[in-house]
Design an enzyme around this catalytic site. Sequence first.
Site, PDB file in Angstrom:
ATOM      1  CB  SER A  86      -0.938   0.002   1.213  1.00 53.04           C
ATOM      2  OG  SER A  86      -0.196  -0.124   2.403  1.00 53.04           O
ATOM      3  CB  THR A 211      -0.564   6.301  -0.013  1.00 54.15           C
ATOM      4  OG1 THR A 211      -1.372   5.162  -0.197  1.00 54.15           O
ATOM      5  CG2 THR A 211      -1.056   7.406  -0.923  1.00 54.15           C
ATOM      6  NE  ARG A 221      -8.051   7.659  -5.646  1.00 55.44           N
ATOM      7  CZ  ARG A 221      -7.547   7.477  -4.441  1.00 55.44           C
ATOM      8  NH1 ARG A 221      -6.275   7.184  -4.290  1.00 55.44           N
ATOM      9  NH2 ARG A 221      -8.307   7.584  -3.375  1.00 55.44           N
ATOM     10  CG  ASP A 224      -6.524  11.076   1.631  1.00 50.22           C
ATOM     11  OD1 ASP A 224      -6.261  10.068   0.917  1.00 50.22           O
ATOM     12  OD2 ASP A 224      -6.445  11.059   2.866  1.00 50.22           O
ATOM     13  CB  THR A 244      -5.121   5.876   6.620  1.00 49.20           C
ATOM     14  OG1 THR A 244      -4.926   4.720   5.799  1.00 49.20           O
ATOM     15  CG2 THR A 244      -5.853   5.452   7.882  1.00 49.20           C
ATOM     16  N   GLY A 245      -7.265   5.604   4.342  1.00 51.46           N
ATOM     17  CA  GLY A 245      -8.525   5.054   3.877  1.00 51.46           C
ATOM     18  C   GLY A 245      -8.923   5.653   2.538  1.00 51.46           C
TER      19      GLY A 245
HETATM   20  N1  GLY Z   1      -5.735   7.465   1.468  1.00 54.90           N
HETATM   21  C1  GLY Z   1      -5.043   7.069   0.341  1.00 54.90           C
HETATM   22  C2  GLY Z   1      -5.776   7.205  -0.914  1.00 54.90           C
HETATM   23  O1  GLY Z   1      -6.998   7.311  -0.927  1.00 54.90           O
HETATM   24  O2  GLY Z   1      -5.142   7.213  -1.934  1.00 54.90           O
END
Ligand code: GLY
Length: 333
Positions: A86, A211, A221, A224, A244-245
């Site tokens: 991730s 991330t 894409r 956040d 996160t998420g």
């Molecule tokens: N929180 C990481 C993402 O949505 O890319």
Amino acid sequence: MINRRKFITKALSAGALTITPGILRSASRSFPFIGTSNDLPVIISTWNHGLEANEAAIKVLNNGGSIVDAVEQGVWVPEEDPGNMSVGLGGFPDREGHVTLDASIMGPDGNAGSVCFLENIVHPISVARLVMDSTPHVMLSGEGALQFALENGFKKENLLTPEAEEAWKNALHKTGYDPKPNWENEPNKFHDTIGLLGIDTNGDMAGACTTSGLGFKIRGRVGDSPIIGAGLFVDNEIGCATATGMGELVMKTVGSFLVVELMRNGRTPQEAVEEAILRIVKKVPDHKKYQIGFIALNKKGETGAYCLKPGFNYALYKDGENKLFDSNSYYKK
Ligand code: GLY
């Protein structure tokens, strides 16, 4: 030309974690900070990969590094771990098979740097730091971010590991578009963004967030994590927060900025993260399909963590101990 020391980390294998229901998962251990303060420093970070990241951050502080060095080098650990699907090297690719990275960093002086849609660089957080330290800008994206990195001594590397490539090929067989990570099924294997917040013995704060974003996402894409105020925000007078998420939910509510503003208005970090999750519940109609976790830290070294539904955990270094905690959640299942 940057010349950052390769940071050697001691592996603390995920297999060492024992799953204990309740507030605390083990893998905690004593890890003293060499200093005079009992209360500070404090380091808090998202998910189980945060344990090693916190440890690396404390080592930086112990060696005389700044709080910005500490948060940057803390998140190097998951960025360079090929087993972490991730973040950084080994991250799940987009649906065309390209690993694309987002990262941001903020320091106690209010300065900020970020990169998004960056490919082929193991440490996007360090490119974000270089944007912060050496340009008048905040964010570089895609090809331009890569060009900037290469011009400044970063090396181009293949980030797609055989494991991530295989997962991508398997995902191609599925119908429909459902790019959420799989942390709910295997929380110790799959996690998400690492956000790491720290306060040093002077009370100075910094944060880093990095991330590979959603696995198998539409090409282009961006989530956040590189958006200052969404995935990360630091105000050295008040506190800091990271998320996160499913980034879209955080972007729609400017989540990390919201948490810091709530602390400015008198909320504790715990109250602030709970209110930010409540904001998502109220404002984002399809929120129940997704997970979001926030962590926060204030000027006194107090912390908060909260998430939409069970499964989010966070690593907290405080009082010389580095421990993994299960976060409380808005929904109970
Ligand atoms: N929180 C990481 C993402 O949505 O890319």
